[in-house]
Enzyme design. Structure first.
Site, PDB file in Angstrom:
ATOM      1  N   ARG A 111      35.154   4.010  34.404  1.00  0.00           N
ATOM      2  CA  ARG A 111      33.711   4.045  34.626  1.00  0.00           C
ATOM      3  C   ARG A 111      32.934   4.434  33.372  1.00  0.00           C
ATOM      4  NH1 ARG A 111      31.898   8.374  38.885  1.00  0.00           N
ATOM      5  NH2 ARG A 111      31.814   9.741  37.062  1.00  0.00           N
ATOM      6  N   ASP A 112      31.766   3.800  33.237  1.00  0.00           N
ATOM      7  CA  ASP A 112      30.799   4.133  32.177  1.00  0.00           C
ATOM      8  C   ASP A 112      31.489   4.214  30.820  1.00  0.00           C
ATOM      9  OD1 ASP A 112      28.268   4.513  31.309  1.00  0.00           O
ATOM     10  OD2 ASP A 112      27.849   6.272  32.520  1.00  0.00           O
ATOM     11  N   CYS A 113      31.967   3.063  30.376  1.00  0.00           N
ATOM     12  CA  CYS A 113      32.855   3.003  29.213  1.00  0.00           C
ATOM     13  C   CYS A 113      32.212   3.472  27.913  1.00  0.00           C
ATOM     14  CB  CYS A 113      33.389   1.581  29.047  1.00  0.00           C
ATOM     15  SG  CYS A 113      32.105   0.302  28.891  1.00  0.00           S
ATOM     16  N   SER A 114      30.884   3.589  27.867  1.00  0.00           N
ATOM     17  CA  SER A 114      30.244   3.981  26.612  1.00  0.00           C
ATOM     18  C   SER A 114      29.733   5.415  26.616  1.00  0.00           C
ATOM     19  CB  SER A 114      29.071   3.038  26.300  1.00  0.00           C
ATOM     20  OG  SER A 114      28.027   3.209  27.238  1.00  0.00           O
TER      21      SER A 114
ATOM     22  N   SER B 131      29.807  10.773  31.777  1.00  0.00           N
ATOM     23  CA  SER B 131      29.892  10.267  33.141  1.00  0.00           C
ATOM     24  C   SER B 131      31.164   9.467  33.390  1.00  0.00           C
ATOM     25  CB  SER B 131      28.652   9.416  33.463  1.00  0.00           C
ATOM     26  OG  SER B 131      28.351   8.522  32.410  1.00  0.00           O
TER      27      SER B 131
END
Length: 576
Positions: free
Chosen positions: A243-246, A250
């Site tokens: 999740r939320d790779c950048s 989070s």
């Protein structure tokens, strides 16, 4: 075109049939046990050879750790999509085996499963017997009762009788867990009665955690608050693998490859709960997987903003697969309204991001057995800070012959605020293939930008930068700053149908819940510290190498942040 109230159907007659059959089914049990179970089967025909069926199994015998339900279709029906069980079919024979999370069935306990199916001809006869764990029904079978109602409309009506805009004519759910925290703050009672989104950001959140109730607890409370009237309850579905790779703040609990866990341990149980008959009169809005798909457009190779983990997620396809699966399962529940996240104007508003994002969303909407019909609309600015409107300048303004698009703040973006962005994205999504009646949500929970620093008029026309910087309401250092922003305020209060094409302004991000930790805090939620949450961080390519603009001493994402809540109230616009 958005239509308030009921979705409009073309003129035609259609019969909607509901059949209820109750069967006694014996379970293998030791001597002295009370063997048996009950199966309630309800089929809803929606015309055109399609139907949906809800199947409720109630165990009347000893507890079992695994179960398998079998039955046969009498009229050549086919299962096309099932949920909350592993569904297989051979000829007329159908088998539903428990999923990994719902195999245990105690005495007196029930489990709800279901499927969508197809049939030919004019009748869709119900199965006449069921068996559970290899034992055929031996109890008394009451006669099947069928009620038929006739409506005028499309030959393929929505089986859930969904309305075009779920927010119109409905109350909204006030989360007691958030409300109590807000009310405990000095001055917080002024906003503690506002509706906010409920974030299901890990598997444990389904059943509840130490500081918040689970989905069932929220839905039961929503039924109480509804008191027989239409009510919208909002959930954020947020637990994709990788999740939320950048953003480290989070990151989630599921590894990049754990798509099967996402399906069976997260989405399936959520869909099963939402489908319970007790909640059929609620309007359940889901915001599906924020920040996921836009990352695959902007933060991958060869972009200068590329992040290695985003390259991984683009390569393995699990964002697209997971979003499609969530849409299919949740969209099969007749009173669920799915809204896909579209980031915000300061992320997706550039030409090379705008169209590709719409196209990628359409791909995901048709992945993993889903179709575009499972998308009610889109949501902009979720958990972000972009101003709803910038009244002191427009994208078409010039200063001494220089376009505001050339200012450092706008930086060639096509949009200057969230309302213009959302309305334009809606049109582009329809061009990409989505239905023409999709609607938009805009998260206004933290984009008020009030207080003493709020400009009262345009900036000076000395240079284009002076003009934009002097007049813009959004007081962030850079549009790429997203974590616990200093100076932000509560925005427009949740409102239904406030603008053309917009279903509602919402507070999907509960004000006062942190965006992320400014330093490492041990936790079992997979959440790390993110430099963008550190006020001393001097930035990266994604925020133009500027200071982060974050508040200090922030807790983990989702945890209560009193200092932020107080600042949001001080800077609220409209003012409290």
């Amino acid at each position: 075109m958005r239509l308030n109230g009921q979705r409009r159907w073309a003129a035609a007659g259609v019969a909607v049939a509901t059949a209820v059959a109750t069967f006694g089914v014996a379970l293998s049990a030791p001597a002295g046990a009370a063997p048996g179970c009950r199966v309630d089967y309800k089929a809803n025909n929606w015309g055109g050879g399609g139907f949906g069926a809800a199947v409720k199994i109630t165990n009347l015998g000893d507890a079992v750790s695994n179960w398998t339900l079998k039955f046969s279709f009498p009229g050549g029906q086919r299962v096309t999509q099932g949920w909350s069980a592993t569904w297989t079919q051979s000829g007329a024979d159908v088998t539903a085996a428990n999923a990994s999370w719902n195999g245990s069935l105690g005495t007196g306990a029930s489990i709800d499963i279901g499927f969508n199916g197809s049939y030919t001809g004019s009748t869709n006869a119900d199965p006449t017997s069921f068996s559970l764990n290899g034992t055929v029904c031996t109890g008394l079978q009451p006669p099947t009762t069928t009620t038929t109602t006739t409506t005028s409309g499309d030959p393929n009506p929505d089986p859930g009788n969904r309305v075009d805009n779920p927010y119109v004519g409905a109350k909204q759910y006030v989360n007691p867990d958030w409300s109590a925290k807000a009310a405990a703050e000095p001055g917080g009672s002024r906003v503690a009665n506002q509706p906010t989104g409920v974030w299901i950001d890990r598997i444990a959140a389904i059943t509840g955690t130490a500081d918040s109730r689970g989905i069932v607890g929220h839905l039961d409370e929503a039924v109480r608050q509804a008191a027989g009237s239409p009510l919208v309850i909002q959930f954020v579905i947020y637990n994709l693998p990788g999740r939320d790779c950048s953003a480290l703040a989070s990151n989630g609990e599921l590894k990049a490859t754990e798509i099967d866990r996402y399906k069976t341990e997260y989405i399936d149980p959520i869909a099963a709960i939402l489908a319970r008959p007790a909640y059929k009169d609620l309007r359940i809005v889901t915001t599906v997987e924020i920040d996921s798909l836009p990352n695959l457009v902007t933060n991958v190779t060869p972009r200068p903003t590329a992040v290695p983990q985003c390259d991984v997620m683009k390569a393995n396809g699990n964002y697209v697969t997971g979003v499609g699966y969530a849409l299919a399962k949740l969209g099969a529940v007749p009173n669920v309204y799915n809204y896909l996240d579209i980031g915000h104007h300061g992320w997706i508003g550039w030409d090379d991001n705008f169209g590709p994002t719409a196209e990628l969303l359409f791909q995901a909407a048709n992945a993993s057995g889903s179709t575009k019909a499972n998308v009610q609309g889109f949501i902009a600015n979720t958990a972000n800070y972009g101003a709803l409107r910038e009244p002191n300048f427009t994208i078409d303004d010039t200063v001494n012959g220089t376009s505001v698009r050339q200012s450092k703040w706008v930086d060639w973006n096509r949009y200057v605020d969230e309302l213009s962005y959302a309305q334009a994205f809606r049109q582009r999504a329809v061009q990409a293939g989505f239905d023409a009646n999709v609607g938009m949500l805009i998260d206004t929970s933290r984009n008020g930008w009030g207080g003493a620093a709020r400009p009262t008029g345009p900036g000076p026309k000395t240079t284009v930068d002076a003009y934009v910087n002097g007049g813009k309401l959004d007081r962030r250092i850079h549009l790429g700053n997203w974590c616990n922003q200093s100076g932000a305020g509560l925005g427009e209060r949740p409102t239904a149908a406030p603008a053309s094409g917009v279903d509602a302004y919402v507070w999907m991000k509960p004000p006062g819940e942190s965006d992320g930790a400014s330093k490492e805090i041990p936790n079992n939620e997979g959440k790390g510290a993110d430099k963008m949450c550190d006020p001393a961080y001097t930035g990266n390519v994604r925020n133009g190498n500027n200071l982060s603009g974050a508040l200090a001493d922030a807790p983990l994402s989702g945890k209560w942040f009193s200092a932020q809540f107080q600042e949001l109230m001080r800077n609220a616009y409209p003012a409290l």
